[in-house]
Each structure stands twice: as structure tokens, then as C-alpha cells.
Design a protein around this motif. Structure first.
Motif, PDB file in Angstrom:
ATOM      1  N   VAL A  29       0.033  -5.991 -11.282  1.00 12.53           N
ATOM      2  CA  VAL A  29      -1.068  -5.436 -11.786  1.00 12.53           C
ATOM      3  C   VAL A  29      -2.210  -5.411 -10.716  1.00 12.53           C
ATOM      4  O   VAL A  29      -2.982  -4.711 -10.292  1.00 12.53           O
ATOM      5  N   THR A  30      -2.379  -6.857 -10.149  1.00  9.91           N
ATOM      6  CA  THR A  30      -3.442  -6.874  -9.233  1.00  9.91           C
ATOM      7  C   THR A  30      -3.104  -6.265  -7.861  1.00  9.91           C
ATOM      8  O   THR A  30      -4.029  -5.682  -7.198  1.00  9.91           O
ATOM      9  N   ALA A  31      -1.922  -6.297  -7.556  1.00  6.58           N
ATOM     10  CA  ALA A  31      -1.534  -5.309  -6.341  1.00  6.58           C
ATOM     11  C   ALA A  31      -1.882  -3.864  -6.477  1.00  6.58           C
ATOM     12  O   ALA A  31      -2.124  -3.162  -5.625  1.00  6.58           O
ATOM     13  N   ALA A  32      -1.292  -3.295  -7.817  1.00  8.41           N
ATOM     14  CA  ALA A  32      -1.672  -2.075  -8.006  1.00  8.41           C
ATOM     15  C   ALA A  32      -3.048  -1.611  -8.028  1.00  8.41           C
ATOM     16  O   ALA A  32      -3.612  -0.544  -7.461  1.00  8.41           O
ATOM     17  N   ILE A  33      -4.023  -2.646  -8.885  1.00 10.09           N
ATOM     18  CA  ILE A  33      -5.409  -2.248  -8.792  1.00 10.09           C
ATOM     19  C   ILE A  33      -6.028  -2.206  -7.365  1.00 10.09           C
ATOM     20  O   ILE A  33      -6.865  -1.580  -6.769  1.00 10.09           O
ATOM     21  N   SER A  34      -5.427  -3.485  -6.689  1.00  7.39           N
ATOM     22  CA  SER A  34      -5.917  -3.533  -5.385  1.00  7.39           C
ATOM     23  C   SER A  34      -5.574  -2.217  -4.265  1.00  7.39           C
ATOM     24  O   SER A  34      -6.510  -1.902  -3.512  1.00  7.39           O
ATOM     25  N   TYR A  35      -4.572  -1.725  -4.598  1.00  6.03           N
ATOM     26  CA  TYR A  35      -4.091  -0.372  -3.877  1.00  6.03           C
ATOM     27  C   TYR A  35      -4.934   0.858  -4.135  1.00  6.03           C
ATOM     28  O   TYR A  35      -5.542   1.573  -3.327  1.00  6.03           O
ATOM     29  N   PHE A  36      -5.245   0.774  -5.497  1.00  5.62           N
ATOM     30  CA  PHE A  36      -6.057   1.786  -5.835  1.00  5.62           C
ATOM     31  C   PHE A  36      -7.732   1.679  -5.435  1.00  5.62           C
ATOM     32  O   PHE A  36      -8.574   2.547  -4.831  1.00  5.62           O
ATOM     33  N   THR A  37      -8.162   0.384  -5.505  1.00  6.19           N
ATOM     34  CA  THR A  37      -9.495   0.310  -4.910  1.00  6.19           C
ATOM     35  C   THR A  37      -9.598   0.491  -3.550  1.00  6.19           C
ATOM     36  O   THR A  37     -10.612   0.591  -2.894  1.00  6.19           O
ATOM     37  N   PHE A  38      -8.458  -0.036  -2.587  1.00  6.81           N
ATOM     38  CA  PHE A  38      -8.481   0.383  -1.448  1.00  6.81           C
ATOM     39  C   PHE A  38      -8.504   1.909  -1.024  1.00  6.81           C
ATOM     40  O   PHE A  38      -9.256   2.465  -0.183  1.00  6.81           O
ATOM     41  N   GLN A  39      -7.872   2.640  -1.805  1.00  2.70           N
ATOM     42  CA  GLN A  39      -8.046   4.295  -1.774  1.00  2.70           C
ATOM     43  C   GLN A  39      -9.276   4.696  -1.978  1.00  2.70           C
ATOM     44  O   GLN A  39      -9.773   5.778  -1.370  1.00  2.70           O
ATOM     45  N   VAL A  40     -10.052   4.215  -3.007  1.00  4.19           N
ATOM     46  CA  VAL A  40     -11.283   4.574  -3.230  1.00  4.19           C
ATOM     47  C   VAL A  40     -12.348   4.185  -2.186  1.00  4.19           C
ATOM     48  O   VAL A  40     -13.493   5.021  -2.058  1.00  4.19           O
ATOM     49  N   GLY A  41     -11.945   3.188  -1.461  1.00 10.13           N
ATOM     50  CA  GLY A  41     -12.805   2.564  -0.378  1.00 10.13           C
ATOM     51  C   GLY A  41     -13.497   1.106  -0.248  1.00 10.13           C
ATOM     52  O   GLY A  41     -14.276   0.790   0.510  1.00 10.13           O
ATOM     53  N   ALA A  42     -13.042   0.530  -1.539  1.00  9.00           N
ATOM     54  CA  ALA A  42     -13.623  -0.687  -1.639  1.00  9.00           C
ATOM     55  C   ALA A  42     -12.576  -1.754  -1.140  1.00  9.00           C
ATOM     56  O   ALA A  42     -11.972  -2.281  -1.833  1.00  9.00           O
TER      57      ALA A  42
END
Length: 104
Positions: free
Chosen positions: A20-33
Motif C-alpha cells: 500500500v505504501t509503495a502504491a501510494i508513493s507511486y501515485f504521489t510521485f506522479q502528482v509531483g509530491a
């Protein structure tokens, strides 16, 4: 038998939290955070910091190239996260079981 079930439960929790943290990390990186992404998936940040990068750009405009070691470190970060999160989950599971046994 109870200890074995606690270990299995802790491994399941550790695997789930890591995924879950890896998936959320991936999506936050895509958003720019990027900073939030690095904090969420800290095992990868830790492992990548251990590998030196090579500058293939100029000193004024550096461009760092990864190596196959960076890819290996990415895959090693998953078992590291599972191990750490499972250890924490095991402590909480055992404390809860111990607390339930003493109240009965």
C-alpha cells in the motif's frame, strides 16, 4: 502454534503495508509530491541512498545515470519494508494477545 499464527499474521500485515505504501508513493510521485513519495516508501529511499550515481552531464547541468545496482536496490527495498513492518506488526500482535490473556 499461536506464535506461528502470529508470525503469519505479522507477515501478512507487513506485506500489505509495504504494498500500500509503495502504491501510494507511486501515485504521489506522479502528482509531483516527490518528498512525500520518498517518505512513504522510505525503504527504497534508504536503499537508493547507498548506491552512488554517475554524472553524465556537465558540472553546470548535472544529469545522473542509474546503474543496474539501482534496479537491484529497488527490488531489495520491498523485502526490507516487509521485514520492518512485519517486525512492528508482530510486536503489536503479541502484545495484544498477551494483554487479552492476562485479562481473562
Amino acid at each position: 502454534m499461536r506464535r506461528f499464527l502470529s508470525i503469519l499474521l505479522a507477515l501478512g500485515i507487513g506485506t500489505l503495508v509495504t504494498a500500500v505504501t509503495a502504491a501510494i508513493s507511486y501515485f504521489t510521485f506522479q502528482v509531483g509530491a516527490e518528498l512525500v513519495s520518498e517518505i512513504l516508501f522510505w525503504p527504497n529511499t534508504l536503499m537508493q541512498s547507498l548506491v552512488p550515481l554517475h554524472n553524465i552531464g556537465t558540472p553546470d547541468h548535472p544529469f545522473y545515470e542509474g546503474t543496474p545496482v539501482n534496479i537491484a536496490e529497488f527490488f531489495v527495498s520491498f523485502p526490507l519494508g516487509i521485514l520492518v513492518y512485519s517486525a512492528v506488526a508482530y510486536v503489536f500482535v503479541r502484545r495484544r494477545q498477551y494483554g487479552l490473556q492476562t485479562t481473562q
